[in-house]
Motif scaffolding. Structure first.
Motif: not given
Length: 392
Positions: A63-66, A70-71, A76-77, A375-378
């Motif tokens: 689940r975390q890898a998924l 996605v993050g 990137y976007v 966190l990935m958005i940040e």
């Protein structure tokens, strides 16, 4: 004639120089390394409990890898979008955060481990709306500061800015009963104000007085606590455990004590990856107590390496903030810096029992889909700002 010719050639070369955009590949490399290390440690820490609970030792890992995959796409976007656009919608994101947190108090909210902080989503997923509040603070507070201009140098301006952060933090606390995230949200606002304010002495004075009052309060509380009627006050229980964890090792302080045993048994170089014993008894070890497993398996040396990685991540954020093309971009990255730094400090302090348990996770390493996505958005925002830095 040769002199003139060489001058013309030099002038031509200078004119053909192009301004290139910078991209912080160092930040990206540290980030990916942290995520990969986090996945390894998550599998090591959660394999036993995952097998017992779900019959699959890789349940949490998969689940975390998924969510990490996605993050990365989301990061990137976001990094390709001009961050100035967010200034137009910052207040809407602020309002959305409060609205989503209010939904927790409706039938859409669900309770997990005694805390009602999540919203139920389709496909058996959950969303923690308080994570949106962190993004809202990171995007809106810089907008307010930029619009105020020199007014931020006055007491009135500081109070006005902090009131926005205070209202958001209050909503986090009262709507989702999440004190640790409320502290982080207000802390982000304070750090941004500290960065733009020309004077440092008042902030040092406030922190010093606040720390002294806190220590005095702890002493008074420690002397009165034995005669207190606890009832269902779980925060008072956490303070009691913090003051004397060994007295409550079999009930409220069980998680704290087992985590300390794990840290102590690891020594300097640890027992070896996958060799932790305490991970079989520490409750929810894959979440906020994962650092204790790192200490047991990789020792103090491993914990120091993890903290150095976070230090390098924060250094790259500081570099981007200092070299951002405008004050808005600089303050966005300063807010991200504050969030990561505060969350790491609080998590480490909880695991070492330096402060009462708060349920705060270790960024990029602890299990949590909502946490890793935001966190990935940040990180995407930070990379977007770095992409606007121009170099000759």
């Amino acid at each position: 004639m040769p002199k003139d010719s060489s001058k013309l050639k030099r002038t031509g070369r200078e004119k053909t120089k192009k301004t290139i955009r910078y991209f912080d590949y160092s930040l990206l490399a540290v980030l990916i390394f942290l995520m990969c290390f986090g996945l390894v440690m998550l599998y090591s820490a959660s394999a036993y409990s995952s097998m017992v609970k779900y019959g699959d030792s890789m349940h949490f890992f998969k689940r975390q890898a998924l969510f990490c995959a996605v993050g990365l796409v989301i990061m990137y976007v976001v990094s390709r979008i001009d961050y100035h656009i967010y200034a137009k919608y910052a207040k809407y994101i602020y309002g959305l955060a409060i609205f989503m947190m209010a939904l927790v108090q409706t039938p859409l909210g669900i309770e997990v481990n005694g805390a009602r902080r999540w919203l139920k989503l389709p496909f058996d997923q959950q969303l923690q709306p308080s994570e949106i509040a962190k993004i809202a603070a990171i995007l809106l507070i810089p907008v307010i500061v930029c619009k105020m201009g020199k007014e931020i140098n006055s007491l009135r301006g500081v109070v006005r800015v902090l009131s926005w952060g205070g209202v958001l933090a209050g909503c986090v606390y009262f709507l989702t009963d999440n004190l640790s995230t409320a502290i982080i949200v207000f802390g982000i606002s304070c750090v941004i104000v500290f960065v733009v304010h020309p004077r440092t002495a008042p902030f040092i004075g406030i922190v010093t007085v606040g720390f002294a009052l806190l220590m005095a309060g702890v002493k008074i509380l420690g002397s009165m606590i034995q005669t207190s009627d606890l009832g269902d006050n779980f925060r008072l229980r956490r303070i009691i455990v913090w003051l004397a964890p060994e007295k409550h090792a079999s009930d409220w302080g069980y998680q704290v004590m087992q985590g300390l045993y794990a840290i102590g048994s690891g020594g300097f170089f640890g027992k070896g990856l996958g060799s932790s014993v305490q991970k079989t008894v520490i409750p929810e070890v894959q979440n906020d107590m994962i650092l204790s497993v790192i200490c047991e398996e990789l020792g103090v040396f491993g914990a120091i390496m993890v903290l150095m990685l976070f230090g390098l991540l924060l250094y790259r954020l500081l570099f981007i903030s200092q070299n951002a093309p405008d004050i808005y971009g600089s303050l966005i990255v300063a807010g991200i810096f504050a969030h990561i730094a505060l969350q790491v400090i609080l998590n480490v302090a909880v695991v070492l029992n330096l402060i009462p348990t708060t349920g705060i996770t270790l960024p990029f390493i602890s299990y949590g889909g909502t946490s890793i996505l935001f966190l990935m958005i940040e990180m995407g925002l930070a990379l977007g700002v770095s992409n606007r830095i121009k170099l000759d």
